[in-house]
Design a protein around this motif. Structure first.
Motif, PDB file in Angstrom:
ATOM      1  N   ALA A 150       4.437 -13.779 -28.022  1.00  0.00           N
ATOM      2  CA  ALA A 150       4.347 -13.170 -26.692  1.00  0.00           C
ATOM      3  C   ALA A 150       4.049 -11.674 -26.801  1.00  0.00           C
ATOM      4  O   ALA A 150       3.236 -11.126 -26.039  1.00  0.00           O
ATOM      5  CB  ALA A 150       5.643 -13.402 -25.923  1.00  0.00           C
ATOM      6  N   LYS A 151       4.690 -11.004 -27.745  1.00  0.00           N
ATOM      7  CA  LYS A 151       4.440  -9.577 -27.935  1.00  0.00           C
ATOM      8  C   LYS A 151       3.007  -9.331 -28.405  1.00  0.00           C
ATOM      9  O   LYS A 151       2.358  -8.357 -27.998  1.00  0.00           O
ATOM     10  CB  LYS A 151       5.436  -8.999 -28.944  1.00  0.00           C
ATOM     11  CG  LYS A 151       6.880  -8.978 -28.440  1.00  0.00           C
ATOM     12  CD  LYS A 151       7.835  -8.495 -29.517  1.00  0.00           C
ATOM     13  CE  LYS A 151       9.277  -8.501 -29.026  1.00  0.00           C
ATOM     14  NZ  LYS A 151      10.220  -8.095 -30.090  1.00  0.00           N
ATOM     15  N   ALA A 152       2.496 -10.224 -29.255  1.00  0.00           N
ATOM     16  CA  ALA A 152       1.115 -10.090 -29.727  1.00  0.00           C
ATOM     17  C   ALA A 152       0.133 -10.268 -28.576  1.00  0.00           C
ATOM     18  O   ALA A 152      -0.858  -9.519 -28.468  1.00  0.00           O
ATOM     19  CB  ALA A 152       0.831 -11.109 -30.827  1.00  0.00           C
ATOM     20  N   MET A 153       0.393 -11.237 -27.695  1.00  0.00           N
ATOM     21  CA  MET A 153      -0.509 -11.449 -26.566  1.00  0.00           C
ATOM     22  C   MET A 153      -0.487 -10.253 -25.625  1.00  0.00           C
ATOM     23  O   MET A 153      -1.531  -9.885 -25.063  1.00  0.00           O
ATOM     24  CB  MET A 153      -0.126 -12.728 -25.822  1.00  0.00           C
ATOM     25  CG  MET A 153      -0.315 -14.011 -26.630  1.00  0.00           C
ATOM     26  SD  MET A 153      -1.933 -14.172 -27.441  1.00  0.00           S
ATOM     27  CE  MET A 153      -3.024 -14.187 -26.024  1.00  0.00           C
ATOM     28  N   ASP A 154       0.687  -9.633 -25.443  1.00  0.00           N
ATOM     29  CA  ASP A 154       0.750  -8.415 -24.626  1.00  0.00           C
ATOM     30  C   ASP A 154      -0.121  -7.321 -25.244  1.00  0.00           C
ATOM     31  O   ASP A 154      -0.802  -6.576 -24.529  1.00  0.00           O
ATOM     32  CB  ASP A 154       2.194  -7.923 -24.506  1.00  0.00           C
ATOM     33  CG  ASP A 154       3.032  -8.781 -23.576  1.00  0.00           C
ATOM     34  OD1 ASP A 154       2.452  -9.609 -22.849  1.00  0.00           O
ATOM     35  OD2 ASP A 154       4.275  -8.618 -23.579  1.00  0.00           O
TER      36      ASP A 154
END
Length: 335
Positions: A188-192
């Motif tokens: 999720a942090k990577a997609m952000d």
């Protein structure tokens, strides 16, 4: 012959004329059940597939689905430059090769990620130039999101790959992504972190203009999945996860029809934001996000209404072509 067959026959005639005008060249349009939608540059063919999940639609909505897929494929003819695509592939391959090895699956993976964001770029260009098609694009993409959620048991790499496509074409995560990857997860942090790069690419005028954004996406995936990618390069594990491999195979099957002919694609008037974090109408604390945004249009392509055009006159994109475009196509029809 059932209702769908009769609709396909009628739409094939209409779409041949419409997409020839749109593409500024004489095209042959084929509409058939099943298979994949694609365009072939050498043969000047566009194939529009009636997918099984669309056959349940009422005739009017099925016609709209066919129309959107036709415009999507024709947009590749207008704005996807294969010579530039090869440049981007080669640079991404060089980044991936130390981890994944010097093999075809490495190039396929690079190609697949590029194709996902290129779909968003050409559709953004489409609705920037033909504002009347925005509601059609939004309807198709949001419906597709609803009927294509994350599948239980999918590999993390496949889900991230599909989420890149979802963000590039809707500005929303794939349905079910947040349940699989909560906000504190690395994915999720990577997609952000990927949102700005995806935004930059889909609003680029050309593929080369978006090169740095694409390579940034590749580098983020390398950072996220280095252990997985290193295993894929080993002697015992030479393939991508099976579900991702199958998804890439289908994508490449469509894209192989483009072949490697050099194409002089147009530069898109495409400098409009398409990606953003959506607010919902549940809580106003900024911490939660629902499926239905309060204001969708502000986060998607919206061309400034410089001439105060009447929006009612732009409800569909069929009549948005200029006289100059019509003259160009009159010439191509006579060839």
């Amino acid at each position: 012959m059932d209702t769908i067959d009769r609709l396909m026959i009628g739409m094939e005639r209409r779409m041949t004329k419409l997409l020839s005008i749109f593409s500024r060249e004489h095209l042959r349009v084929q509409i058939s059940r099943g298979g994949n939608s694609f365009t072939n540059l050498t043969k000047k063919v566009i194939r529009i597939a009636v997918y099984p999940f669309d056959e349940c639609l009422p005739p009017e909505q099925l016609a709209n689905a066919i129309k959107f897929l036709g415009y999507h494929e024709a947009s590749h003819r207008r704005w996807t430059d294969l010579s530039q695509s090869n440049i981007l592939h080669d640079e991404a391959f060089d980044l991936l090769k130390p981890l994944m090895g010097d093999k075809q699956s490495t190039m396929d993976f690079a190609h697949d990620i590029l194709n996902s964001i290129e779909d968003g770029r050409i559709e953004n260009a489409l609705v920037s130039e033909y504002e009347g098609l925005k509601s059609l694009r939004d309807w198709y993409r949001l419906r597709y999101r609803e009927i294509s959620p994350v599948q239980e048991g999918s590999s993390g790499l496949l889900v991230v790959r599909n989420d890149i496509l979802a963000l590039a074409t809707t500005g929303l995560h794939q349905k079910g992504f947040e349940e699989m990857f909560p906000p504190e997860s690395d994915e999720a942090k990577a997609m952000d972190r990927l949102v700005p790069a995806i935004t930059e690419y889909v609003t680029s005028r050309t593929m080369l203009e978006g090169k740095d954004a694409y390579l940034s996406i590749i580098n983020t995936l390398i950072d996220l999945y280095s252990p997985v990618l290193e295993k894929l390069a080993g002697p015992d594990i030479i393939e991508l996860p099976e579900d991702l491999k199958e998804a890439i195979r289908k994508s490449l099957e469509e894209q192989s029809n483009l072949n490697n002919e050099r194409q002089n694609a147009e530069s898109a008037d495409n400098n409009h934001q398409i990606i953003g974090f959506l607010m919902d109408d549940a809580e106003e604390d900024g911490e939660t996000s629902g499926d239905r945004p309060d204001i969708f249009i502000d986060l998607r392509t919206k061309k400034e209404d410089e001439n105060n055009k009447n929006e009612d006159s732009k409800e569909t994109g069929d009549s948005t072509n200029s006289d100059e475009t019509s003259e160009d196509n009159a010439k191509s029809y006579s060839d």
